[in-house]
Design a protein around this motif. Structure first.
Motif, PDB file in Angstrom:
ATOM      1  N   LYS A 176       0.993  -1.402  -0.059  1.00  0.00           N
ATOM      2  CA  LYS A 176       0.318  -0.147  -0.299  1.00  0.00           C
ATOM      3  C   LYS A 176       0.777   1.205  -0.225  1.00  0.00           C
ATOM      4  CE  LYS A 176      -3.936  -2.092   2.301  1.00  0.00           C
ATOM      5  NZ  LYS A 176      -5.349  -1.377   2.966  1.00  0.00           N
ATOM      6  N   LEU A 177       0.319   2.145  -0.545  1.00  0.00           N
ATOM      7  CA  LEU A 177       0.651   3.702  -0.517  1.00  0.00           C
ATOM      8  C   LEU A 177       0.159   5.174   0.088  1.00  0.00           C
ATOM      9  CD1 LEU A 177       2.295   4.222  -4.087  1.00  0.00           C
ATOM     10  CD2 LEU A 177       3.390   3.852  -2.491  1.00  0.00           C
ATOM     11  N   SER A 178       0.327   5.716   0.845  1.00  0.00           N
ATOM     12  CA  SER A 178      -0.838   6.529   1.150  1.00  0.00           C
ATOM     13  C   SER A 178      -0.248   7.757   0.878  1.00  0.00           C
ATOM     14  CB  SER A 178      -1.106   6.435   2.896  1.00  0.00           C
ATOM     15  OG  SER A 178       0.170   6.683   3.226  1.00  0.00           O
ATOM     16  N   PHE A 179      -1.253   9.453   0.237  1.00  0.00           N
ATOM     17  CA  PHE A 179      -0.960  10.735  -0.168  1.00  0.00           C
ATOM     18  C   PHE A 179      -1.316  11.365   0.622  1.00  0.00           C
ATOM     19  CE2 PHE A 179       0.487   7.421  -3.636  1.00  0.00           C
ATOM     20  CZ  PHE A 179       0.813   8.176  -4.285  1.00  0.00           C
ATOM     21  N   ARG A 180      -0.903  12.976   1.155  1.00  0.00           N
ATOM     22  CA  ARG A 180      -2.094  14.001   1.082  1.00  0.00           C
ATOM     23  C   ARG A 180      -1.709  14.901   0.702  1.00  0.00           C
ATOM     24  NH1 ARG A 180      -4.724  13.720   6.262  1.00  0.00           N
ATOM     25  NH2 ARG A 180      -4.936  15.693   6.570  1.00  0.00           N
ATOM     26  N   LYS A 181      -3.138  16.035   0.510  1.00  0.00           N
ATOM     27  CA  LYS A 181      -2.409  17.039  -0.350  1.00  0.00           C
ATOM     28  C   LYS A 181      -2.060  18.104   1.235  1.00  0.00           C
ATOM     29  CE  LYS A 181      -6.512  16.442  -2.803  1.00  0.00           C
ATOM     30  NZ  LYS A 181      -7.156  16.670  -3.788  1.00  0.00           N
ATOM     31  N   GLY A 182      -1.449  19.177   0.856  1.00  0.00           N
ATOM     32  CA  GLY A 182      -1.729  20.346   1.602  1.00  0.00           C
ATOM     33  C   GLY A 182      -0.518  19.686   2.660  1.00  0.00           C
ATOM     34  N   ARG A 183      -0.600  20.338   3.904  1.00  0.00           N
ATOM     35  CA  ARG A 183       0.463  20.027   4.968  1.00  0.00           C
ATOM     36  C   ARG A 183       0.138  18.700   6.050  1.00  0.00           C
ATOM     37  NH1 ARG A 183       1.380  25.705   8.172  1.00  0.00           N
ATOM     38  NH2 ARG A 183       2.369  25.448   6.492  1.00  0.00           N
ATOM     39  N   VAL A 184       1.260  18.262   5.789  1.00  0.00           N
ATOM     40  CA  VAL A 184       1.329  16.453   5.984  1.00  0.00           C
ATOM     41  C   VAL A 184       2.188  16.577   7.269  1.00  0.00           C
ATOM     42  CG1 VAL A 184       3.330  16.545   4.268  1.00  0.00           C
ATOM     43  CG2 VAL A 184       1.865  14.619   4.994  1.00  0.00           C
ATOM     44  N   MET A 185       3.523  17.648   7.152  1.00  0.00           N
ATOM     45  CA  MET A 185       3.997  16.927   8.990  1.00  0.00           C
ATOM     46  C   MET A 185       4.966  18.778   9.409  1.00  0.00           C
ATOM     47  SD  MET A 185       6.666  14.006   6.968  1.00  0.00           S
ATOM     48  CE  MET A 185       7.307  14.290   8.379  1.00  0.00           C
ATOM     49  N   ALA A 186       4.543  18.474  10.133  1.00  0.00           N
ATOM     50  CA  ALA A 186       5.049  19.740  11.137  1.00  0.00           C
ATOM     51  C   ALA A 186       6.658  19.778  10.708  1.00  0.00           C
ATOM     52  CB  ALA A 186       5.055  19.478  12.961  1.00  0.00           C
ATOM     53  N   SER A 187       6.649  21.270  11.877  1.00  0.00           N
ATOM     54  CA  SER A 187       8.093  22.020  11.530  1.00  0.00           C
ATOM     55  C   SER A 187       8.604  21.514  12.687  1.00  0.00           C
ATOM     56  CB  SER A 187       7.913  23.608  12.341  1.00  0.00           C
ATOM     57  OG  SER A 187       7.148  23.822  13.367  1.00  0.00           O
ATOM     58  N   ALA A 188       9.791  21.559  13.461  1.00  0.00           N
ATOM     59  CA  ALA A 188      10.103  20.456  14.507  1.00  0.00           C
ATOM     60  C   ALA A 188      11.824  21.785  14.820  1.00  0.00           C
ATOM     61  CB  ALA A 188      11.309  19.353  13.246  1.00  0.00           C
ATOM     62  N   ASP A 189      12.294  22.205  15.933  1.00  0.00           N
ATOM     63  CA  ASP A 189      13.143  22.653  16.447  1.00  0.00           C
ATOM     64  C   ASP A 189      13.643  22.337  17.645  1.00  0.00           C
ATOM     65  OD1 ASP A 189      12.679  25.311  14.457  1.00  0.00           O
ATOM     66  OD2 ASP A 189      10.558  25.532  16.208  1.00  0.00           O
ATOM     67  N   GLU A 190      14.805  22.603  17.815  1.00  0.00           N
ATOM     68  CA  GLU A 190      15.769  21.764  18.793  1.00  0.00           C
ATOM     69  C   GLU A 190      15.779  22.835  20.284  1.00  0.00           C
ATOM     70  OE1 GLU A 190      18.750  20.479  17.189  1.00  0.00           O
ATOM     71  OE2 GLU A 190      17.848  18.607  16.177  1.00  0.00           O
ATOM     72  N   ILE A 191      15.221  22.517  21.583  1.00  0.00           N
ATOM     73  CA  ILE A 191      15.523  22.948  22.544  1.00  0.00           C
ATOM     74  C   ILE A 191      16.890  22.414  23.840  1.00  0.00           C
ATOM     75  CG2 ILE A 191      14.630  24.103  24.496  1.00  0.00           C
ATOM     76  CD1 ILE A 191      11.787  23.342  22.844  1.00  0.00           C
ATOM     77  N   TYR A 192      17.598  23.750  24.087  1.00  0.00           N
ATOM     78  CA  TYR A 192      19.209  23.780  24.964  1.00  0.00           C
ATOM     79  C   TYR A 192      18.952  24.578  26.217  1.00  0.00           C
ATOM     80  CZ  TYR A 192      20.373  20.515  20.265  1.00  0.00           C
ATOM     81  OH  TYR A 192      20.470  19.968  19.621  1.00  0.00           O
ATOM     82  N   ILE A 193      18.702  23.914  26.922  1.00  0.00           N
ATOM     83  CA  ILE A 193      18.632  25.057  28.037  1.00  0.00           C
ATOM     84  C   ILE A 193      19.361  23.870  29.455  1.00  0.00           C
ATOM     85  CG2 ILE A 193      17.306  25.214  30.337  1.00  0.00           C
ATOM     86  CD1 ILE A 193      14.332  25.349  28.664  1.00  0.00           C
ATOM     87  N   THR A 194      20.197  25.150  30.196  1.00  0.00           N
ATOM     88  CA  THR A 194      21.125  25.132  30.654  1.00  0.00           C
ATOM     89  C   THR A 194      21.074  26.185  32.330  1.00  0.00           C
ATOM     90  OG1 THR A 194      23.187  24.495  29.785  1.00  0.00           O
ATOM     91  CG2 THR A 194      24.112  24.970  31.837  1.00  0.00           C
ATOM     92  N   ILE A 195      21.201  24.978  33.128  1.00  0.00           N
ATOM     93  CA  ILE A 195      20.974  26.076  34.872  1.00  0.00           C
ATOM     94  C   ILE A 195      21.357  25.406  35.490  1.00  0.00           C
ATOM     95  CG2 ILE A 195      18.683  25.819  36.717  1.00  0.00           C
ATOM     96  CD1 ILE A 195      16.699  24.657  34.756  1.00  0.00           C
ATOM     97  N   ARG A 196      22.006  27.274  36.338  1.00  0.00           N
ATOM     98  CA  ARG A 196      23.563  27.012  36.953  1.00  0.00           C
ATOM     99  C   ARG A 196      22.877  27.750  38.113  1.00  0.00           C
ATOM    100  NH1 ARG A 196      25.632  28.122  31.622  1.00  0.00           N
ATOM    101  NH2 ARG A 196      27.256  26.636  30.606  1.00  0.00           N
TER     102      ARG A 196
END
Length: 393
Positions: A176-196
């Motif tokens: 099987k195959l699958s298709f989708r029109k328009g927006r299909v996947m999300a954006s992705a950002d990475e978060i880095y936090i240092t607490i001192r």
């Protein structure tokens, strides 16, 4: 009929393609380190007599011309990098590189595109236009190999009229195959936090700022950004996936590190959320007496399938596979640097079913036991070749 010739060729070369997949799977390389993989792909293209150029250090741009090569240009893309995962499959083609595995199926994507290349090349006298093949590095790691490929000119001279890519889908049965029109996947950002803080004795927390306690408050607090600031009908995810700090029972560590990911389906909300994360994190940590370093690494944009281009590909898939074997892809919070291409030219990103419960092939991508039903390779190679030829018309 050209469709039947493509299917026949895909079937004939399927055993060779499975051998190629086994070689790639056994020799995975991490993002931007795909030197041996790229050399292997170049060797395969050379054997086929297909011209290529090295792009973005470990990427490859190959070109196949049919009749009237300037009439229409289509790009087909595959990614080549692997993940830092120790494989647990007991198979003859198990990864030979400790701690590295093709756990996202990029070995399959590369194999499929090599198969499509062979089919397209053998039938080049029977179709019109030009097809550009993009073998791309670094899909699994920011800023994404697609961004480097684009900067290196793979979408220029000539500029494709559209681009197509597939991705293995372990939730979809093989065949099987699958298709989708328009927006299909999300954006992705990475978060880095240092607490001192200065750290201190666990019996005297009043003499320092408790970085572990602050981190725990911050993790819970950040969840409110999604639940109380974003529209509940707009998908968004914030996950803190790593906490590192301390190494004994009686010392408050001077430093705790957090890492996580933020996903969104709305680009406006995406950047508003970044500001809310910064404000929330800095305010909370400083109010509890510690210092903070925060970095949001901007990652991949949303993947937006061009509706008209994807509709055309979807109908071609119905023709090639039979409508009963083609489904609609679900909206997914996963991310893909294919989104960079769709910001420049019309794109279609679709799914290739690889699941086979009877064979125990049920594991998800990014896990140590991921594998595929290899009959999907023949389907993928034939489908990509058929789309490339048909979309050039």
């Amino acid at each position: 009929m050209l469709k039947e010739k493509i299917k026949a060729l895909a079937h004939t070369i399927a055993p060779e393609l499975i051998g190629i997949r086994h070689h790639l799977h056994a020799n995975p390389e991490l993002s931007y380190q795909e030197f041996k993989t790229a050399a292997f792909v170049q060797e395969q293209l050379t054997q086929m007599g297909i011209e290529f150029e090295v792009k973005a250090t470990t990427g490859i741009l190959a070109t196949i011309k049919g009749n009237n090569p300037t009439s229409r240009i289509i790009a087909l893309r595959a990614d080549m990098d692997a993940l830092p995962i120790q494989e647990e499959n007991n198979v003859p083609y198990q990864s030979q590189n400790e701690g590295v595995m093709h756990a996202c199926g990029h070995d399959v994507h590369t194999t499929v595109l090599l198969g499509a290349a062979r089919i397209l090349n053998e039938l080049c006298a029977e179709w019109e236009g030009t097809i550009k093949l993009l073998f791309q590095p670094g899909e699994e790691r920011n800023p994404g190999g697609a961004s480097y490929m684009i900067k290196d000119g793979v979408l220029e001279n000539p500029r494709p009229d559209g681009i197509v890519a597939l991705h293995v889908h372990p939730g979809l049965d093989v065949g099987k195959l699958s298709f989708r029109k328009g927006r299909v996947m999300a954006s992705a950002d990475e978060i880095y936090i240092t607490i001192r803080s200065k750290g201190g004795h666990a019996a005297a927390p009043h003499l320092t700022a408790d970085t572990v306690l602050i981190a725990s408050h911050l993790i819970v607090s950040l969840q409110q950004i999604i639940s109380r600031n974003n529209s509940p009908i707009s998908p968004s995810v914030l996950s803190i996936c790593s906490i590192q700090g301390g190494n004994t029972t009686n010392v408050i560590p001077s430093e705790v590190k957090l890492m996580g990911t933020f996903r969104a389906m709305d680009e406006t909300w995406r950047y508003k959320a970044h500001e809310l994360i910064r404000k929330q994190a800095i305010g909370l940590v400083e109010s509890m007496g510690a210092e903070i370093d925060l970095h949001i690494d901007i990652g991949y944009p949303t993947v937006d399938n061009d509706p008209e281009f994807t509709e055309a590909a979807w109908q071609l898939a119905n023709d090639f596979m039979g409508k009963q074997h083609v489904e609609e892809t679900e909206l997914r919070m996963g991310a893909e640097d294919f989104g960079y291409y769709t910001q420049v030219i019309p794109g279609c990103f679709f799914r290739l079913g690889v699941r086979n419960e009877a064979k125990g092939i049920i594991h998800q991508v990014h896990t140590p036991k991921f594998d595929i039903d290899e009959s999907a390779i023949e389907i993928g190679a034939g489908m990509m070749a058929f789309l490339g030829i048909s979309l050039t018309k």
